[in-house]
Write a protein that holds these residues in place. Structure first.
Motif, PDB file in Angstrom:
ATOM      1  N   PRO A  67      31.012  29.957  40.722  1.00 39.75           N
ATOM      2  CA  PRO A  67      29.990  30.383  41.696  1.00 39.75           C
ATOM      3  C   PRO A  67      29.509  31.820  41.512  1.00 39.75           C
ATOM      4  O   PRO A  67      28.378  32.143  41.876  1.00 39.75           O
ATOM      5  CB  PRO A  67      30.693  30.227  43.053  1.00 39.75           C
ATOM      6  CG  PRO A  67      32.147  30.252  42.742  1.00 39.75           C
ATOM      7  CD  PRO A  67      32.307  29.685  41.359  1.00 39.75           C
ATOM      8  N   HIS A  68      30.379  32.682  40.926  1.00 43.53           N
ATOM      9  CA  HIS A  68      29.984  34.090  40.766  1.00 43.53           C
ATOM     10  C   HIS A  68      28.796  34.230  39.823  1.00 43.53           C
ATOM     11  O   HIS A  68      27.998  35.141  39.955  1.00 43.53           O
ATOM     12  CB  HIS A  68      31.143  34.915  40.195  1.00 43.53           C
ATOM     13  CG  HIS A  68      32.394  34.839  41.002  1.00 43.53           C
ATOM     14  ND1 HIS A  68      32.541  35.477  42.200  1.00 43.53           N
ATOM     15  CD2 HIS A  68      33.556  34.178  40.778  1.00 43.53           C
ATOM     16  CE1 HIS A  68      33.759  35.228  42.670  1.00 43.53           C
ATOM     17  NE2 HIS A  68      34.389  34.439  41.831  1.00 43.53           N
ATOM     18  N   LEU A  69      28.736  33.329  38.843  1.00 41.84           N
ATOM     19  CA  LEU A  69      27.691  33.437  37.817  1.00 41.84           C
ATOM     20  C   LEU A  69      26.562  32.434  38.051  1.00 41.84           C
ATOM     21  O   LEU A  69      25.581  32.413  37.325  1.00 41.84           O
ATOM     22  CB  LEU A  69      28.301  33.166  36.430  1.00 41.84           C
ATOM     23  CG  LEU A  69      29.510  34.017  36.036  1.00 41.84           C
ATOM     24  CD1 LEU A  69      30.039  33.596  34.669  1.00 41.84           C
ATOM     25  CD2 LEU A  69      29.133  35.490  36.012  1.00 41.84           C
ATOM     26  N   PRO A 133      35.791  37.214  48.405  1.00 41.72           N
ATOM     27  CA  PRO A 133      35.187  36.010  49.003  1.00 41.72           C
ATOM     28  C   PRO A 133      36.067  34.754  48.974  1.00 41.72           C
ATOM     29  O   PRO A 133      35.719  33.759  49.599  1.00 41.72           O
ATOM     30  CB  PRO A 133      33.944  35.785  48.128  1.00 41.72           C
ATOM     31  CG  PRO A 133      34.324  36.331  46.795  1.00 41.72           C
ATOM     32  CD  PRO A 133      35.271  37.478  47.048  1.00 41.72           C
ATOM     33  N   HIS A 134      37.238  34.784  48.297  1.00 43.51           N
ATOM     34  CA  HIS A 134      38.006  33.544  48.059  1.00 43.51           C
ATOM     35  C   HIS A 134      38.847  33.118  49.255  1.00 43.51           C
ATOM     36  O   HIS A 134      40.045  32.857  49.135  1.00 43.51           O
ATOM     37  CB  HIS A 134      38.901  33.723  46.825  1.00 43.51           C
ATOM     38  CG  HIS A 134      38.163  34.134  45.598  1.00 43.51           C
ATOM     39  ND1 HIS A 134      37.921  35.449  45.269  1.00 43.51           N
ATOM     40  CD2 HIS A 134      37.600  33.403  44.619  1.00 43.51           C
ATOM     41  CE1 HIS A 134      37.238  35.513  44.136  1.00 43.51           C
ATOM     42  NE2 HIS A 134      37.024  34.279  43.720  1.00 43.51           N
ATOM     43  N   ILE A 135      38.189  33.014  50.410  1.00 44.25           N
ATOM     44  CA  ILE A 135      38.909  32.763  51.675  1.00 44.25           C
ATOM     45  C   ILE A 135      39.564  31.389  51.749  1.00 44.25           C
ATOM     46  O   ILE A 135      40.451  31.173  52.562  1.00 44.25           O
ATOM     47  CB  ILE A 135      37.979  32.942  52.887  1.00 44.25           C
ATOM     48  CG1 ILE A 135      36.721  32.094  52.704  1.00 44.25           C
ATOM     49  CG2 ILE A 135      37.610  34.409  53.087  1.00 44.25           C
ATOM     50  CD1 ILE A 135      35.899  31.947  53.963  1.00 44.25           C
ATOM     51  N   ALA A 199      43.363  33.929  35.557  1.00 45.70           N
ATOM     52  CA  ALA A 199      42.224  34.456  34.810  1.00 45.70           C
ATOM     53  C   ALA A 199      41.395  35.457  35.613  1.00 45.70           C
ATOM     54  O   ALA A 199      40.980  36.484  35.098  1.00 45.70           O
ATOM     55  CB  ALA A 199      41.346  33.303  34.334  1.00 45.70           C
ATOM     56  N   HIS A 200      41.130  35.176  36.867  1.00 47.37           N
ATOM     57  CA  HIS A 200      40.411  36.162  37.687  1.00 47.37           C
ATOM     58  C   HIS A 200      41.040  36.232  39.071  1.00 47.37           C
ATOM     59  O   HIS A 200      41.844  35.389  39.440  1.00 47.37           O
ATOM     60  CB  HIS A 200      38.900  35.896  37.703  1.00 47.37           C
ATOM     61  CG  HIS A 200      38.411  34.955  38.758  1.00 47.37           C
ATOM     62  ND1 HIS A 200      38.789  33.640  38.828  1.00 47.37           N
ATOM     63  CD2 HIS A 200      37.561  35.147  39.793  1.00 47.37           C
ATOM     64  CE1 HIS A 200      38.175  33.067  39.850  1.00 47.37           C
ATOM     65  NE2 HIS A 200      37.431  33.952  40.453  1.00 47.37           N
ATOM     66  N   ASP A 201      40.697  37.278  39.825  1.00 50.45           N
ATOM     67  CA  ASP A 201      41.361  37.565  41.093  1.00 50.45           C
ATOM     68  C   ASP A 201      40.943  36.616  42.217  1.00 50.45           C
ATOM     69  O   ASP A 201      40.379  37.046  43.214  1.00 50.45           O
ATOM     70  CB  ASP A 201      41.040  39.010  41.509  1.00 50.45           C
ATOM     71  CG  ASP A 201      42.173  39.957  41.172  1.00 50.45           C
ATOM     72  OD1 ASP A 201      43.329  39.492  41.160  1.00 50.45           O
ATOM     73  OD2 ASP A 201      41.892  41.134  40.926  1.00 50.45           O
ATOM     74  N   ALA A 202      41.238  35.326  42.062  1.00 51.34           N
ATOM     75  CA  ALA A 202      40.807  34.366  43.082  1.00 51.34           C
ATOM     76  C   ALA A 202      41.895  34.108  44.118  1.00 51.34           C
ATOM     77  O   ALA A 202      41.646  33.488  45.138  1.00 51.34           O
ATOM     78  CB  ALA A 202      40.409  33.047  42.422  1.00 51.34           C
ATOM     79  N   PHE A 203      43.121  34.593  43.852  1.00 55.08           N
ATOM     80  CA  PHE A 203      44.243  34.149  44.677  1.00 55.08           C
ATOM     81  C   PHE A 203      44.847  35.240  45.564  1.00 55.08           C
ATOM     82  O   PHE A 203      45.999  35.142  45.985  1.00 55.08           O
ATOM     83  CB  PHE A 203      45.316  33.511  43.778  1.00 55.08           C
ATOM     84  CG  PHE A 203      44.840  32.242  43.119  1.00 55.08           C
ATOM     85  CD1 PHE A 203      44.905  31.028  43.783  1.00 55.08           C
ATOM     86  CD2 PHE A 203      44.269  32.273  41.851  1.00 55.08           C
ATOM     87  CE1 PHE A 203      44.440  29.859  43.195  1.00 55.08           C
ATOM     88  CE2 PHE A 203      43.796  31.106  41.242  1.00 55.08           C
ATOM     89  CZ  PHE A 203      43.887  29.900  41.919  1.00 55.08           C
ATOM     90  N   GLY A 219      38.512  40.958  37.572  1.00 60.14           N
ATOM     91  CA  GLY A 219      38.466  41.327  38.983  1.00 60.14           C
ATOM     92  C   GLY A 219      38.114  40.146  39.872  1.00 60.14           C
ATOM     93  O   GLY A 219      38.249  38.982  39.493  1.00 60.14           O
ATOM     94  N   ILE A 220      37.652  40.466  41.074  1.00 66.45           N
ATOM     95  CA  ILE A 220      37.293  39.484  42.091  1.00 66.45           C
ATOM     96  C   ILE A 220      36.168  38.583  41.598  1.00 66.45           C
ATOM     97  O   ILE A 220      36.124  37.400  41.887  1.00 66.45           O
ATOM     98  CB  ILE A 220      36.842  40.230  43.375  1.00 66.45           C
ATOM     99  CG1 ILE A 220      38.027  40.947  44.007  1.00 66.45           C
ATOM    100  CG2 ILE A 220      36.141  39.311  44.355  1.00 66.45           C
ATOM    101  CD1 ILE A 220      39.071  40.076  44.619  1.00 66.45           C
ATOM    102  N   SER A 221      35.235  39.157  40.848  1.00 67.35           N
ATOM    103  CA  SER A 221      34.146  38.359  40.295  1.00 67.35           C
ATOM    104  C   SER A 221      34.394  38.190  38.807  1.00 67.35           C
ATOM    105  O   SER A 221      34.924  39.081  38.145  1.00 67.35           O
ATOM    106  CB  SER A 221      32.808  39.065  40.504  1.00 67.35           C
ATOM    107  OG  SER A 221      31.823  38.417  39.742  1.00 67.35           O
ATOM    108  N   SER A 279      40.374  27.138  40.980  1.00 63.92           N
ATOM    109  CA  SER A 279      40.178  28.387  41.719  1.00 63.92           C
ATOM    110  C   SER A 279      38.902  28.329  42.535  1.00 63.92           C
ATOM    111  O   SER A 279      38.939  28.251  43.760  1.00 63.92           O
ATOM    112  CB  SER A 279      40.182  29.573  40.770  1.00 63.92           C
ATOM    113  OG  SER A 279      39.261  29.388  39.712  1.00 63.92           O
ATOM    114  N   ASP A 280      37.752  28.319  41.869  1.00 65.02           N
ATOM    115  CA  ASP A 280      36.482  28.404  42.588  1.00 65.02           C
ATOM    116  C   ASP A 280      35.727  27.078  42.621  1.00 65.02           C
ATOM    117  O   ASP A 280      34.599  27.007  43.109  1.00 65.02           O
ATOM    118  CB  ASP A 280      35.592  29.481  41.956  1.00 65.02           C
ATOM    119  CG  ASP A 280      36.172  30.874  42.159  1.00 65.02           C
ATOM    120  OD1 ASP A 280      37.246  30.995  42.774  1.00 65.02           O
ATOM    121  OD2 ASP A 280      35.538  31.839  41.705  1.00 65.02           O
ATOM    122  N   ALA A 281      36.325  26.032  42.046  1.00 65.99           N
ATOM    123  CA  ALA A 281      35.684  24.707  42.066  1.00 65.99           C
ATOM    124  C   ALA A 281      36.769  23.642  42.168  1.00 65.99           C
ATOM    125  O   ALA A 281      37.890  23.852  41.699  1.00 65.99           O
ATOM    126  CB  ALA A 281      34.862  24.501  40.793  1.00 65.99           C
TER     127      ALA A 281
HETATM  128 ZN   LIG Z   1      36.174  33.626  42.059  1.00 69.38          ZN
END
Ligand SMILES: [Zn+2]
Length: 308
Positions: A67-69, A133-135, A199-203, A219-221, A279-281
């Motif tokens: 989603p970040h990209l 944003p990873h609530i 891999a990225h700061d999703a957790f 990072g976060i994104s 993570s994001d999906a």
């Molecule tokens: Zn993310």
């Protein structure tokens, strides 16, 4: 193409769609039911639980999508233009869709599900005013996001109040039960092995809620770059701590994580990839991991198996 021309063309295209909305690539959207369009799969899943088959719920971002990209495609613009209401995460998760969502707000309700989460419950990105944003990885925060979505639906469709109330109660109950289960599961990993590197700061929210140290390569994104200095530091950290496994993510390229595994192995430390985390999906539709609760369960299973 010049940025300005690109912007003008895009605005014109969006304007045309908002006026005519004549394309017919989504027969599901023409069945007389309201169209609820969501950005991420996790939000779409929540909305499906809340409205069941009273509306067409469409998620724009499928499995493996970052989603970040993510930029809205022409098909998405069409779906958004025909939405009766739009739900998105907010907190800049959908960084590249901000302008489109802002435009659509003039003509229909556009709801940020993270809106009602109090600021003191949000994590900040180091040295900035930006919030993580990873609530969805603190189930009690996601519970609030579901509650916020239900509030918005009752306002927009007052006739559905009883139905929404019942569905909301049932779904939030499942989320709250899983929250306790995740707590119990993560606690079975011995404290000193409770470190998860991804891999990225999703957790970040996951780590805070379930007492596990988390570190992301990026990072976060996923927009941020992972530098060489960061990698050397991380490799030393993994070796010092004797960490056994680190994780790839289904929506992020595994290359950076693989390079860390290689660097550790070259230094004689046997580090493994502990599995792939959602993570994001979410996972593929029709599978257990293709639902929000299923993706959380799958992650916890992977984490516990790799670190215990
Ligand atoms: Zn993310």
């Amino acid at each position: 193409m010049l940025q300005k021309t690109k912007y003008l063309l895009f605005s014109l295209y969006l304007g045309m769609l908002l006026t005519f909305s004549s394309c017919d690539r989504n027969p599901q959207m023409n069945n007389g039911k309201p169209n609820i369009v969501c950005t991420t799969g996790m939000i779409g899943d929540a909305l499906k639980h809340l409205v069941k088959d009273s509306a067409n719920v469409i998620s724009l971002m499928g499995p493996g999508v970052d989603p970040h990209l993510y930029k809205a495609t022409h098909g998405d613009i069409d779906r958004l233009a025909r939405a009766d209401v739009i739900f998105y995460n907010g907190l800049h998760l959908e960084g590249k869709m901000g302008e489109v969502l802002h435009k659509l707000e003039r003509t229909r309700p556009v709801v940020a599900v993270a809106k009602s989460i109090p600021e003191n419950a949000l994590l900040s990105v180091e040295d900035t005013e930006v919030h993580d944003p990873h609530i969805w990885f603190d189930l009690m925060l996601w519970d609030q996001a579901v509650a916020e979505s239900a509030i918005a639906l009752r306002e927009i469709y007052p006739d559905w109040t009883d139905m929404i109330n019942a569905n909301e109660q049932a779904y939030r109950q499942e989320i709250q039960v899983l929250h306790q289960e995740v707590k119990r599961q993560i606690a079975t990993i011995p404290q000193k092995q409770r470190v998860m590197i991804t891999a990225h700061d999703a957790f970040g929210y996951f780590g805070k809620a379930y007492d596990i140290e988390v570190r992301g390569l990026q990072g976060i994104s996923t927009l941020s770059e992972f530098g060489l200095r960061g990698r050397v530091e991380l490799v030393n950290y993994i070796i010092d701590k004797g960490i056994k496994a680190i994780f790839v993510e289904s929506s992020v390229s595994p290359k950076a994580i693989e390079s860390v595994v290689e660097a550790c192995q070259q230094k004689g430390h046997d580090l493994k990839i502990g599995g792939s985390l959602y993570s994001d999906a979410m996972g593929a539709p029709g599978t257990a991991e293709g639902t929000y609760l299923g993706m959380v369960r799958a992650n916890v299973h992977t984490i516990v198996n790799a670190l215990k």
